[in-house]
Design a protein around this motif. Structure first.
Motif, PDB file in Angstrom:
ATOM      1  N   CYS A  22     -31.361  47.239  24.499  1.00  0.00           N
ATOM      2  CA  CYS A  22     -32.603  46.752  24.959  1.00  0.00           C
ATOM      3  C   CYS A  22     -33.407  48.230  25.573  1.00  0.00           C
ATOM      4  CB  CYS A  22     -32.484  46.049  26.497  1.00  0.00           C
ATOM      5  SG  CYS A  22     -33.765  45.561  27.426  1.00  0.00           S
ATOM      6  N   ARG A  42     -30.439  28.632  30.216  1.00  0.00           N
ATOM      7  CA  ARG A  42     -30.214  29.946  30.042  1.00  0.00           C
ATOM      8  C   ARG A  42     -29.220  30.514  31.348  1.00  0.00           C
ATOM      9  NH1 ARG A  42     -35.266  33.838  29.444  1.00  0.00           N
ATOM     10  NH2 ARG A  42     -35.507  32.446  28.101  1.00  0.00           N
ATOM     11  N   TYR A  92     -31.139  37.777  25.905  1.00  0.00           N
ATOM     12  CA  TYR A  92     -32.220  38.239  26.463  1.00  0.00           C
ATOM     13  C   TYR A  92     -31.866  39.361  27.592  1.00  0.00           C
ATOM     14  CZ  TYR A  92     -34.551  34.035  25.198  1.00  0.00           C
ATOM     15  OH  TYR A  92     -34.806  32.876  24.361  1.00  0.00           O
ATOM     16  N   CYS A  93     -32.598  40.487  27.551  1.00  0.00           N
ATOM     17  CA  CYS A  93     -32.540  41.590  28.464  1.00  0.00           C
ATOM     18  C   CYS A  93     -33.572  41.357  29.421  1.00  0.00           C
ATOM     19  CB  CYS A  93     -32.742  42.949  27.732  1.00  0.00           C
ATOM     20  SG  CYS A  93     -33.182  44.157  28.792  1.00  0.00           S
ATOM     21  N   ALA A  94     -33.086  41.446  30.771  1.00  0.00           N
ATOM     22  CA  ALA A  94     -34.213  41.171  31.868  1.00  0.00           C
ATOM     23  C   ALA A  94     -33.960  42.239  33.011  1.00  0.00           C
ATOM     24  CB  ALA A  94     -33.336  39.939  32.621  1.00  0.00           C
ATOM     25  N   TYR A 108     -35.059  38.175  38.191  1.00  0.00           N
ATOM     26  CA  TYR A 108     -35.526  38.579  37.128  1.00  0.00           C
ATOM     27  C   TYR A 108     -36.916  38.323  36.818  1.00  0.00           C
ATOM     28  CZ  TYR A 108     -30.632  39.796  37.087  1.00  0.00           C
ATOM     29  OH  TYR A 108     -29.228  40.458  37.274  1.00  0.00           O
ATOM     30  N   TYR A 110     -38.776  40.458  34.860  1.00  0.00           N
ATOM     31  CA  TYR A 110     -39.288  40.906  33.495  1.00  0.00           C
ATOM     32  C   TYR A 110     -38.231  40.615  32.605  1.00  0.00           C
ATOM     33  CZ  TYR A 110     -41.965  43.523  36.721  1.00  0.00           C
ATOM     34  OH  TYR A 110     -43.147  43.806  37.707  1.00  0.00           O
ATOM     35  N   TRP A 111     -38.694  39.823  31.341  1.00  0.00           N
ATOM     36  CA  TRP A 111     -37.814  39.627  30.169  1.00  0.00           C
ATOM     37  C   TRP A 111     -38.344  40.069  28.798  1.00  0.00           C
ATOM     38  CZ3 TRP A 111     -33.648  36.146  31.436  1.00  0.00           C
ATOM     39  CH2 TRP A 111     -33.447  35.913  32.577  1.00  0.00           C
TER      40      TRP A 111
END
Length: 121
Positions: A22, A42, A92-94, A108, A110-111
């Motif tokens: 990421c 999720r 997903y990176c967060a 979190y 921002y995704w």
């Protein structure tokens, strides 16, 4: 605004490995990996604190996945070993700017756009 771009997803057979990356415009104190399978909510997979000294994992991936971060490169990683078909999901990176590094989604802010991981049996 923190921009996150995941890479490294793909298709592998059960027992295989993948390494997700990421790339971030900046890394916040808490960073995490989440996943979402079709028809499911999720869920948090792994998270890590700013210095990388503390990591957290969902029980289903403990001993198989490793989260790490390179603060100099503004990059978050997820090494996934011994993959199982049930690991199939969009990952997903967060980024979480707070000090609470648990998996609560509201933390979190921002995704990334997600990267597909498919594990075949």
């Amino acid at each position: 605004q923190v921009l996150l771009v995941e890479s490294g997803g793909g298709s592998v057979q059960a027992g295989g490995s993948l390494r997700l990356s990421c790339a971030a415009s900046e890394l916040t104190y808490c960073m995490g990996w989440f996943r979402q399978a079709p028809g499911k909510e999720r869920e948090g997979v792994a998270s890590i604190t700013g210095s990388g000294t503390a990591t957290y994992y969902v029980d289903s991936v403990k001993g198989r996945f490793t989260i790490s971060r390179d603060n100099d490169k503004n990059t978050l990683y997820l090494q996934m070993n011994s993959l199982k078909p049930e690991d199939t999901a969009v990952y997903y990176c967060a980024a979480n700017p707070f000090l609470d590094c648990t998996f609560a989604l509201y933390l979190y802010k921002y995704w990334g756009q997600g990267t597909q991981v498919t594990v075949s049996s």
